[in-house]
Design a protein around this motif. Structure first.
Motif, mmCIF file in Angstrom:
data_model
loop_
_atom_site.group_PDB
_atom_site.id
_atom_site.type_symbol
_atom_site.label_atom_id
_atom_site.label_comp_id
_atom_site.label_asym_id
_atom_site.label_seq_id
_atom_site.Cartn_x
_atom_site.Cartn_y
_atom_site.Cartn_z
ATOM 1 N N TYR A 61 1.797 12.033 -7.385
ATOM 2 C CA TYR A 61 1.698 10.618 -7.074
ATOM 3 C C TYR A 61 3.029 10.075 -6.589
ATOM 4 O O TYR A 61 4.085 10.410 -7.127
ATOM 5 C CB TYR A 61 1.287 9.819 -8.318
ATOM 6 N N GLN A 68 0.832 -1.193 0.000
ATOM 7 C CA GLN A 68 0.000 0.000 0.000
ATOM 8 C C GLN A 68 0.871 1.249 0.000
ATOM 9 O O GLN A 68 1.822 1.352 0.776
ATOM 10 C CB GLN A 68 -0.933 0.018 1.204
ATOM 11 N N GLY A 128 0.307 5.282 -5.265
ATOM 12 C CA GLY A 128 -0.687 5.854 -4.379
ATOM 13 C C GLY A 128 -1.818 6.488 -5.171
ATOM 14 O O GLY A 128 -1.817 6.505 -6.403
ATOM 15 N N GLN A 129 -2.796 7.045 -4.458
ATOM 16 C CA GLN A 129 -3.963 7.648 -5.094
ATOM 17 C C GLN A 129 -3.746 9.095 -5.518
ATOM 18 O O GLN A 129 -4.542 9.643 -6.279
ATOM 19 C CB GLN A 129 -5.167 7.573 -4.151
ATOM 20 N N THR A 185 -2.147 13.252 -4.408
ATOM 21 C CA THR A 185 -2.530 14.383 -3.570
ATOM 22 C C THR A 185 -2.439 15.657 -4.404
ATOM 23 O O THR A 185 -1.484 15.861 -5.144
ATOM 24 C CB THR A 185 -1.646 14.471 -2.310
ATOM 25 N N CYS A 201 5.113 10.366 1.568
ATOM 26 C CA CYS A 201 4.662 9.101 1.010
ATOM 27 C C CYS A 201 4.945 7.995 2.018
ATOM 28 O O CYS A 201 6.073 7.856 2.486
ATOM 29 C CB CYS A 201 5.388 8.810 -0.305
ATOM 30 N N ALA A 218 0.581 5.560 0.027
ATOM 31 C CA ALA A 218 -0.331 6.660 0.302
ATOM 32 C C ALA A 218 0.429 7.975 0.402
ATOM 33 O O ALA A 218 1.463 8.048 1.061
ATOM 34 C CB ALA A 218 -1.107 6.404 1.590
ATOM 35 N N GLU A 219 -0.109 9.028 -0.237
ATOM 36 C CA GLU A 219 0.482 10.362 -0.199
ATOM 37 C C GLU A 219 -0.329 11.282 0.712
ATOM 38 O O GLU A 219 -1.536 11.109 0.874
ATOM 39 C CB GLU A 219 0.528 10.992 -1.602
ATOM 40 N N SER A 220 0.345 12.275 1.248
ATOM 41 C CA SER A 220 -0.323 13.290 2.039
ATOM 42 C C SER A 220 0.483 14.582 1.972
ATOM 43 O O SER A 220 1.650 14.570 1.586
ATOM 44 C CB SER A 220 -0.495 12.853 3.494
#
Length: 128
Positions: free
Chosen positions: A95, A3, A119-120, A122, A22, A5-7
Motif C-alpha cells: 500500500y 486520490q 491507495g487500494q 497492489t 504510486c 493509486a498503486e501499480s
C-alpha cells in the motif's frame, strides 16, 4: 479529494526485482510525505519505506534495508519503490500512503495511523 493509486505488483521468483509506482492526485504533492506499507492476511500493516515531502531523507524497515529503495518525482506526482533480491517473505499486499498532518514524535513514519491518504494496494507474490 486526494486520490492515491498503486501499480506494478505481480508474481516473481525469489531473487527477482520489481518496481512499484504510486500516483498521488493532488495539486500540492510536494507537501506530502509518501510511504509504502505491506500487509499479509491476519496481520497489521508493516512499515516498508518513507520519503519526506522535501525528498531529502528516506527511512526503511529493518527487513528491507539494503534491498528496497524509495524515490519520488515531484514533476509527475509519483513515488516509486524499487524492490531487489525479493524473498518469499516479501509476499504481501503493498500500500502507498501520503501524510497530510503535523507529527509530534520522532518515529511517526513507522505508524500507519499517521497517514491520511491510502491507495487500494497492489499484490506482490514471490514464489518459485
Amino acid at each position: 479529494q486526494v486520490q492515491v493509486a498503486e501499480s506494478g505488483g505481480g508474481l516473481v521468483q525469489p531473487g527477482a526485482s520489481l518496481r512499484l509506482t504510486c500516483t498521488v492526485s493532488v495539486p500540492t504533492f510536494t507537501t506530502h510525505g509518501v510511504a509504502w506499507f505491506r500487509q499479509t492476511p491476519g496481520n497489521e500493516r508493516e512499515f516498508v519505506a518513507m520519503i519526506r515531502a522535501t525528498g531529502d531523507r528516506t527511512y526503511y524497515g529493518d527487513s528491507v534495508k539494503g534491498r528496497f529503495a524509495i524515490s519520488r518525482d515531484n514533476y509527475k506526482n509519483t513515488a516509486n519503490l524499487q524492490m531487489n533480491n525479493l524473498k518469499p517473505e516479501d509476499t504481501a499486499v503493498y500500500y502507498c500512503a501520503a501524510d497530510g498532518r503535523t507529527h509530534t514524535y520522532t518515529t511517526w513514519y513507522r505508524n500507519a495511523r499517521e497517514y491520511e491518504y491510502w491507495g487500494q494496494g497492489t499484490q506482490v507474490t514471490v514464489s518459485s
